[in-house]
Design a protein around this motif. Structure first.
Motif, PDB file in Angstrom:
ATOM      1  N   ARG A  40       8.011  -3.835  -8.822  1.00  0.00           N
ATOM      2  CA  ARG A  40       9.161  -2.936  -8.913  1.00  0.00           C
ATOM      3  C   ARG A  40       9.100  -1.822  -7.875  1.00  0.00           C
ATOM      4  O   ARG A  40      10.129  -1.250  -7.517  1.00  0.00           O
ATOM      5  CB  ARG A  40       9.236  -2.326 -10.318  1.00  0.00           C
ATOM      6  CG  ARG A  40       9.543  -3.309 -11.420  1.00  0.00           C
ATOM      7  CD  ARG A  40       9.652  -2.631 -12.783  1.00  0.00           C
ATOM      8  NE  ARG A  40       8.412  -1.980 -13.180  1.00  0.00           N
ATOM      9  CZ  ARG A  40       8.226  -1.339 -14.332  1.00  0.00           C
ATOM     10  NH1 ARG A  40       9.230  -1.259 -15.207  1.00  0.00           N
ATOM     11  NH2 ARG A  40       7.067  -0.798 -14.626  1.00  0.00           N
ATOM     12  N   SER A  41       7.884  -1.470  -7.423  1.00  0.00           N
ATOM     13  CA  SER A  41       7.693  -0.321  -6.535  1.00  0.00           C
ATOM     14  C   SER A  41       7.850  -0.728  -5.066  1.00  0.00           C
ATOM     15  O   SER A  41       6.940  -1.302  -4.474  1.00  0.00           O
ATOM     16  CB  SER A  41       6.300   0.285  -6.756  1.00  0.00           C
ATOM     17  OG  SER A  41       6.004   1.252  -5.766  1.00  0.00           O
ATOM     18  N   GLU A  42       9.002  -0.418  -4.476  1.00  0.00           N
ATOM     19  CA  GLU A  42       9.192  -0.768  -3.068  1.00  0.00           C
ATOM     20  C   GLU A  42       8.251   0.000  -2.143  1.00  0.00           C
ATOM     21  O   GLU A  42       7.704  -0.596  -1.197  1.00  0.00           O
ATOM     22  CB  GLU A  42      10.647  -0.553  -2.640  1.00  0.00           C
ATOM     23  CG  GLU A  42      10.916  -1.065  -1.231  1.00  0.00           C
ATOM     24  CD  GLU A  42      12.392  -1.141  -0.903  1.00  0.00           C
ATOM     25  OE1 GLU A  42      12.731  -1.846   0.078  1.00  0.00           O
ATOM     26  OE2 GLU A  42      13.202  -0.512  -1.606  1.00  0.00           O
ATOM     27  N   PRO A  43       8.002   1.309  -2.361  1.00  0.00           N
ATOM     28  CA  PRO A  43       7.034   1.994  -1.494  1.00  0.00           C
ATOM     29  C   PRO A  43       5.655   1.344  -1.536  1.00  0.00           C
ATOM     30  O   PRO A  43       4.988   1.220  -0.506  1.00  0.00           O
ATOM     31  CB  PRO A  43       7.008   3.421  -2.051  1.00  0.00           C
ATOM     32  CG  PRO A  43       8.333   3.593  -2.721  1.00  0.00           C
ATOM     33  CD  PRO A  43       8.660   2.255  -3.297  1.00  0.00           C
ATOM     34  N   GLY A  44       5.225   0.927  -2.726  1.00  0.00           N
ATOM     35  CA  GLY A  44       3.930   0.283  -2.833  1.00  0.00           C
ATOM     36  C   GLY A  44       3.885  -1.040  -2.102  1.00  0.00           C
ATOM     37  O   GLY A  44       2.885  -1.386  -1.450  1.00  0.00           O
ATOM     38  N   LEU A  45       4.977  -1.804  -2.176  1.00  0.00           N
ATOM     39  CA  LEU A  45       5.032  -3.088  -1.481  1.00  0.00           C
ATOM     40  C   LEU A  45       5.072  -2.895   0.034  1.00  0.00           C
ATOM     41  O   LEU A  45       4.414  -3.627   0.786  1.00  0.00           O
ATOM     42  CB  LEU A  45       6.256  -3.880  -1.944  1.00  0.00           C
ATOM     43  CG  LEU A  45       6.246  -4.340  -3.406  1.00  0.00           C
ATOM     44  CD1 LEU A  45       7.584  -4.977  -3.758  1.00  0.00           C
ATOM     45  CD2 LEU A  45       5.107  -5.314  -3.674  1.00  0.00           C
ATOM     46  N   LYS A  46       5.846  -1.924   0.482  1.00  0.00           N
ATOM     47  CA  LYS A  46       5.927  -1.658   1.925  1.00  0.00           C
ATOM     48  C   LYS A  46       4.564  -1.294   2.486  1.00  0.00           C
ATOM     49  O   LYS A  46       4.138  -1.814   3.527  1.00  0.00           O
ATOM     50  CB  LYS A  46       6.918  -0.513   2.198  1.00  0.00           C
ATOM     51  CG  LYS A  46       8.376  -0.925   2.214  1.00  0.00           C
ATOM     52  CD  LYS A  46       9.251   0.252   2.628  1.00  0.00           C
ATOM     53  CE  LYS A  46      10.706  -0.156   2.780  1.00  0.00           C
ATOM     54  NZ  LYS A  46      11.562   0.993   3.162  1.00  0.00           N
ATOM     55  N   VAL A  63      11.294  -6.962  -3.872  1.00  0.00           N
ATOM     56  CA  VAL A  63      11.361  -6.021  -4.988  1.00  0.00           C
ATOM     57  C   VAL A  63      11.966  -6.738  -6.191  1.00  0.00           C
ATOM     58  O   VAL A  63      13.036  -7.349  -6.092  1.00  0.00           O
ATOM     59  CB  VAL A  63      12.211  -4.782  -4.629  1.00  0.00           C
ATOM     60  CG1 VAL A  63      12.298  -3.837  -5.820  1.00  0.00           C
ATOM     61  CG2 VAL A  63      11.615  -4.065  -3.422  1.00  0.00           C
ATOM     62  N   ALA A  64      11.274  -6.701  -7.325  1.00  0.00           N
ATOM     63  CA  ALA A  64      11.760  -7.435  -8.496  1.00  0.00           C
ATOM     64  C   ALA A  64      11.205  -6.840  -9.775  1.00  0.00           C
ATOM     65  O   ALA A  64      10.063  -6.366  -9.819  1.00  0.00           O
ATOM     66  CB  ALA A  64      11.362  -8.911  -8.411  1.00  0.00           C
ATOM     67  N   ASP A  65      12.019  -6.875 -10.808  1.00  0.00           N
ATOM     68  CA  ASP A  65      11.627  -6.503 -12.166  1.00  0.00           C
ATOM     69  C   ASP A  65      11.388  -7.797 -12.928  1.00  0.00           C
ATOM     70  O   ASP A  65      12.320  -8.592 -13.138  1.00  0.00           O
ATOM     71  CB  ASP A  65      12.741  -5.682 -12.821  1.00  0.00           C
ATOM     72  CG  ASP A  65      12.395  -5.204 -14.225  1.00  0.00           C
ATOM     73  OD1 ASP A  65      11.489  -5.793 -14.861  1.00  0.00           O
ATOM     74  OD2 ASP A  65      13.041  -4.248 -14.696  1.00  0.00           O
ATOM     75  N   ASP A 289       0.113   3.695  -5.893  1.00  0.00           N
ATOM     76  CA  ASP A 289       0.119   2.428  -5.171  1.00  0.00           C
ATOM     77  C   ASP A 289      -1.213   2.238  -4.454  1.00  0.00           C
ATOM     78  O   ASP A 289      -1.320   2.314  -3.233  1.00  0.00           O
ATOM     79  CB  ASP A 289       1.290   2.389  -4.181  1.00  0.00           C
ATOM     80  CG  ASP A 289       2.627   2.422  -4.893  1.00  0.00           C
ATOM     81  OD1 ASP A 289       2.757   1.777  -5.944  1.00  0.00           O
ATOM     82  OD2 ASP A 289       3.548   3.106  -4.392  1.00  0.00           O
ATOM     83  N   ARG A 290      -2.239   1.998  -5.254  1.00  0.00           N
ATOM     84  CA  ARG A 290      -3.593   1.812  -4.747  1.00  0.00           C
ATOM     85  C   ARG A 290      -4.330   0.827  -5.649  1.00  0.00           C
ATOM     86  O   ARG A 290      -3.845   0.466  -6.721  1.00  0.00           O
ATOM     87  CB  ARG A 290      -4.323   3.150  -4.700  1.00  0.00           C
ATOM     88  CG  ARG A 290      -4.466   3.834  -6.051  1.00  0.00           C
ATOM     89  CD  ARG A 290      -5.222   5.164  -5.929  1.00  0.00           C
ATOM     90  NE  ARG A 290      -5.595   5.705  -7.232  1.00  0.00           N
ATOM     91  CZ  ARG A 290      -4.908   6.619  -7.896  1.00  0.00           C
ATOM     92  NH1 ARG A 290      -3.779   7.085  -7.383  1.00  0.00           N
ATOM     93  NH2 ARG A 290      -5.340   7.067  -9.067  1.00  0.00           N
ATOM     94  N   VAL A 291      -5.494   0.408  -5.229  1.00  0.00           N
ATOM     95  CA  VAL A 291      -6.280  -0.567  -5.998  1.00  0.00           C
ATOM     96  C   VAL A 291      -7.042   0.111  -7.122  1.00  0.00           C
ATOM     97  O   VAL A 291      -6.987  -0.315  -8.282  1.00  0.00           O
ATOM     98  CB  VAL A 291      -7.257  -1.337  -5.075  1.00  0.00           C
ATOM     99  CG1 VAL A 291      -8.214  -2.191  -5.911  1.00  0.00           C
ATOM    100  CG2 VAL A 291      -6.487  -2.198  -4.083  1.00  0.00           C
ATOM    101  N   GLU A 292      -7.778   1.170  -6.798  1.00  0.00           N
ATOM    102  CA  GLU A 292      -8.708   1.762  -7.757  1.00  0.00           C
ATOM    103  C   GLU A 292      -8.044   2.820  -8.638  1.00  0.00           C
ATOM    104  O   GLU A 292      -7.098   3.501  -8.228  1.00  0.00           O
ATOM    105  CB  GLU A 292      -9.889   2.397  -7.019  1.00  0.00           C
ATOM    106  CG  GLU A 292     -10.720   1.401  -6.203  1.00  0.00           C
ATOM    107  CD  GLU A 292     -11.422   0.366  -7.062  1.00  0.00           C
ATOM    108  OE1 GLU A 292     -11.761   0.687  -8.217  1.00  0.00           O
ATOM    109  OE2 GLU A 292     -11.631  -0.767  -6.583  1.00  0.00           O
ATOM    110  N   GLY A 293      -8.581   2.958  -9.853  1.00  0.00           N
ATOM    111  CA  GLY A 293      -8.150   4.001 -10.767  1.00  0.00           C
ATOM    112  C   GLY A 293      -9.064   5.211 -10.696  1.00  0.00           C
ATOM    113  O   GLY A 293      -9.727   5.442  -9.671  1.00  0.00           O
ATOM    114  N   ASP A 294      -9.129   5.953 -11.788  1.00  0.00           N
ATOM    115  CA  ASP A 294      -9.873   7.221 -11.803  1.00  0.00           C
ATOM    116  C   ASP A 294     -11.238   7.128 -12.472  1.00  0.00           C
ATOM    117  O   ASP A 294     -11.867   8.149 -12.738  1.00  0.00           O
ATOM    118  CB  ASP A 294      -9.050   8.288 -12.557  1.00  0.00           C
ATOM    119  CG  ASP A 294      -7.734   8.598 -11.874  1.00  0.00           C
ATOM    120  OD1 ASP A 294      -7.610   8.313 -10.662  1.00  0.00           O
ATOM    121  OD2 ASP A 294      -6.820   9.111 -12.550  1.00  0.00           O
TER     122      ASP A 294
END
Length: 339
Positions: A40-46, A63-65, A289-294
């Motif tokens: 859904r996140s176009e910035p993340g895909l770009k 981009v898709a839901d 929009d990244r791989v790792e969490g906190d």
């Protein structure tokens, strides 16, 4: 069943803007697969496509839901329009809400199921005709250890993952009966350090956590790439998940008791978070929009995964275990004969 080498594949990864999906897309591209990424996140895909292209890889995004079948079908259609075929479909899209069941609205519960279960079902519906057209391929669905053992405070997510396991069992047998060389794999991760816990909804008053220990998203990505070349029924990622699976098989009531001890406090952090804070249950949110969490400090290695991914080591471990069992039975028989 023979699957293509990764460098000859066209691969679709759904839910690719962050976490497991993002890492998986990067690894497929590094192995020279042609990659189609969706979320859904176009910035993340770009940003992901730019990163892949900077590495010399080939990728496009859609981009898709995934809760909308027509949008999911468009992912498959555009992949084939761009590259002429489809070889592997990976679905990692999911959302959730961490809350006691009685605090979850019908709309919230349905949305989690629509994304986390129906999104995967729609993916198979969209991809399967193209895989049959190609004559072989792989469907790789990201389930969870919650597909085998539900957790408190995660009833909609656990329900969705249990539903996914039932769906895949039925689908797999149907394809085998029809003699289609299409591999159906369920990947069942333990707790993984991704931005999932930053993005999901919460009604426990604090930022939620998975129950430690955590494992790296790269372990899941490695399992996915393995399944893309080696037909695999299911794959539990993380030693803790393997242990939980064994415990659930041996004694569900004992597992119930264990989760009463660790299943609630283990999902709380000390960071306050309101249920009104932004979350991705109904719409995407920015900034993750990244791989790792906190939870990098809680991330540990998984020793059994190294065995699972190396057939020669796995065969040796099985042989060693068999010899150990045989020696034990032999000693036990000798002891019995002396008595």
């Amino acid at each position: 069943m023979q699957l293509k080498p990764i460098h000859q594949q066209v691969v679709v990864i759904v839910g690719a803007s962050s976490g497991i999906g993002r890492d998986t897309a990067l690894k497929f591209a590094q192995r020279r697969a042609k990659v189609v990424v969706a979320a859904r996140s176009e910035p993340g895909l770009k940003s992901l496509v730019e990163e892949i292209q900077a590495l010399g890889g080939e990728a496009v995004y859609v981009v898709a839901d995934v809760s909308d079948f027509q949008q999911v079908k468009a992912i498959a259609d555009q992949a084939v329009a761009k590259y002429g075929r489809l070889d592997t479909w990976v679905n990692a899209a999911a959302t959730g809400i961490i809350a006691p069941f009685e605090k979850i609205t019908p709309e919230e519960f349905k949305q989690v199921v629509d994304v986390t279960l129906m999104g995967q079902v729609y993916g198979v519906m969209a991809a399967l005709p193209y895989l049959k057209q190609e004559g072989r391929g792989a469907l790789i669905l990201i389930s969870s250890m919650e597909g085998r053992r539900s957790l408190p405070l995660q009833s909609p997510y656990s329900a969705a993952k249990h539903g996914l396991e039932g769906f895949l069992d039925a689908l797999r047998v149907e394809l085998q009966y029809e003699k289609w060389p299409i591999s159906v794999t369920s990947i069942l991760p333990s707790t993984i350090n991704t931005p999932y816990y930053n993005k999901v909804g919460t009604k426990i008053g604090v930022k939620p956590s998975g129950i430690p220990p955590y494992y790296s998203a790269s372990l899941v990505a490695d399992a996915i790439l393995y399944a893309a070349e080696h037909p695999t029924r299911d794959y539990v990622v993380g030693d803790a998940g393997k242990l939980l699976d064994l415990l659930q098989r041996i004694s569900p009531p004992l597992t119930d008791s264990l989760l009463q001890v660790v299943g609630f406090t283990g999902q709380y952090t000390a960071q306050a978070k309101s249920e009104d804070d932004p979350n991705n249950v109904f719409t995407p949110i920015s900034g993750y929009d990244r791989v790792e969490g906190d939870f990098g400090k809680l991330t540990i290695p998984s020793f059994l995964d190294a065995i699972d991914l190396n057939p020669s080591i796995k065969r040796g471990a099985i042989a060693l275990a068999a010899l150990g069992i045989a020696a034990f039975l032999g000693a036990w028989a000798n002891l019995g004969s002396r008595e």
